[in-house]
Scaffold this active site. Structure first.
Site, short mmCIF file in Angstrom:
data_model
loop_
_atom_site.label_atom_id
_atom_site.label_comp_id
_atom_site.label_asym_id
_atom_site.label_seq_id
_atom_site.Cartn_x
_atom_site.Cartn_y
_atom_site.Cartn_z
N ILE A 245 0.89 -1.16 0.00
CA ILE A 245 0.00 0.00 0.00
C ILE A 245 0.92 1.21 0.00
CG2 ILE A 245 -1.76 1.29 1.25
CD1 ILE A 245 -2.77 -1.28 2.40
N PRO A 246 1.04 1.89 -1.14
CA PRO A 246 2.15 2.84 -1.34
C PRO A 246 1.94 4.22 -0.70
CG PRO A 246 0.81 2.74 -3.31
CD PRO A 246 0.23 1.72 -2.36
N CYS A 247 1.90 4.25 0.63
CA CYS A 247 1.80 5.54 1.30
C CYS A 247 3.04 6.39 1.07
CB CYS A 247 1.54 5.34 2.80
SG CYS A 247 2.77 4.36 3.66
N HIS A 248 4.13 5.76 0.62
CA HIS A 248 5.35 6.51 0.32
C HIS A 248 5.17 7.43 -0.89
CE1 HIS A 248 5.55 2.65 -1.87
NE2 HIS A 248 6.05 3.38 -2.86
N ARG A 249 4.13 7.21 -1.68
CA ARG A 249 3.90 8.04 -2.88
C ARG A 249 3.08 9.29 -2.58
NH1 ARG A 249 2.24 2.91 -6.65
NH2 ARG A 249 4.20 1.79 -6.41
#
Length: 282
Positions: A245-249
């Site tokens: 789940i790409p919360c880094h984006r």
């Protein structure tokens, strides 16, 4: 005992942290190499082996100005047009293969009582991690150097579950994401403990294409809460599954990367690594 991959990432992370702090100066390879106590040639070789590109090119991906350009470019397209173009063979984006299923109200309420959870430890391009799964999908993934601390954090997430250290197929499918060839990537199933709002926010994060970035405000608009940037930020900060789940984006509207549960240096490294991979897949 540290593996060679972990040692290499820690050295690269040190370089990335220096670049992150001094990107406005656009430091040369020689300057960065000196800061991490390596010769320029050795540093360039090690960095290229890890990132798949030169330190100079990587610097472009993690500069604030580049982040702003990525935001501008993705303003009108984001995920919708990704379905229409280029998603075949090795250029397929992994987000298309991640599916979320929320835990039942009873499971959520009782802290996953009697739920069987398998867990294992693994290496990634961004350091050691722990990954855990139920019979329905991956329920937890986190970057953590200390295995005991990693396990303790998992136990706190699911205080009433039954745990077994075991690497299963669901975990293996999830870990395939760190391989270079995604052409045969299986569907990744997630089984998550979260409120309806959190699940909605996490599903929205999956719509940010690899190599692109979004903002808290934009995510708030997409989940139907245009004035809820703070609530969205809280939901993003509660993401239980690192990277998948790409919360880094998600970055600040100013273009600066902002915080990250697993460290700002790691966030910077992931954004740059994904930028390189997305370009090479075209």
């Amino acid at each position: 005992m540290e593996t060679q991959a972990n040692i290499d990432y820690n050295r690269i992370a040190e370089a990335i942290e220096y670049i992150r702090q001094h990107f406005k100066d656009q430091p040369s390879v020689e300057v960065v190499a000196e800061k991490v106590h390596l010769s320029a040639s050795h540093f360039k070789r090690m960095f290229t082996q890890w990132a798949g590109t030169s330190p100079k090119k990587f610097l472009q991906y993690i500069s604030v100005e580049h982040a702003k350009r990525m935001l501008q470019e993705s303003q009108a397209t984001l995920f919708d047009t990704a379905f229409e173009t280029g998603l075949s063979s090795t250029s397929r984006l992994h987000d298309l293969f991640v599916r979320i299923e929320g835990m039942t109200p009873a499971e959520y309420k009782h802290g996953a009582k009697n739920l069987q959870i398998n867990y294992s430890f693994a290496e990634s391009p961004f350091g050691p991690l722990i990954v855990a799964s139920t019979s329905k999908g991956v329920c937890y993934m986190a970057f953590e150097e200390d295995e005991q601390k990693a396990l303790q954090n998992l136990l706190l997430k699911f205080p009433n579950a039954v745990f077994q250290q075991k690497l299963d197929l669901l975990q293996q499918n999830a870990l395939f994401i760190f391989q270079n060839d995604w052409s045969k990537l299986p569907e990744i199933k997630l089984h998550l403990k979260g409120t309806d709002f959190q699940l909605k926010v996490w599903e929205s994060l999956l719509k940010i294409p690899m190599g692109k970035l979004s903002t808290y405000g934009r995510i708030a608009g997409e989940v139907g809460s245009p004035n809820g940037s703070r609530a969205v930020g809280s939901a993003i900060g509660s993401n239980p599954v690192a990277y998948l789940i790409p919360c880094h984006r998600v970055i600040q509207s100013s273009g600066t990367f902002g915080g990250y549960m697993w460290g700002t240096t790691r966030k910077t490294a992931i954004i740059g690594w994904e930028g390189v991979k997305s370009q090479s897949a075209i």
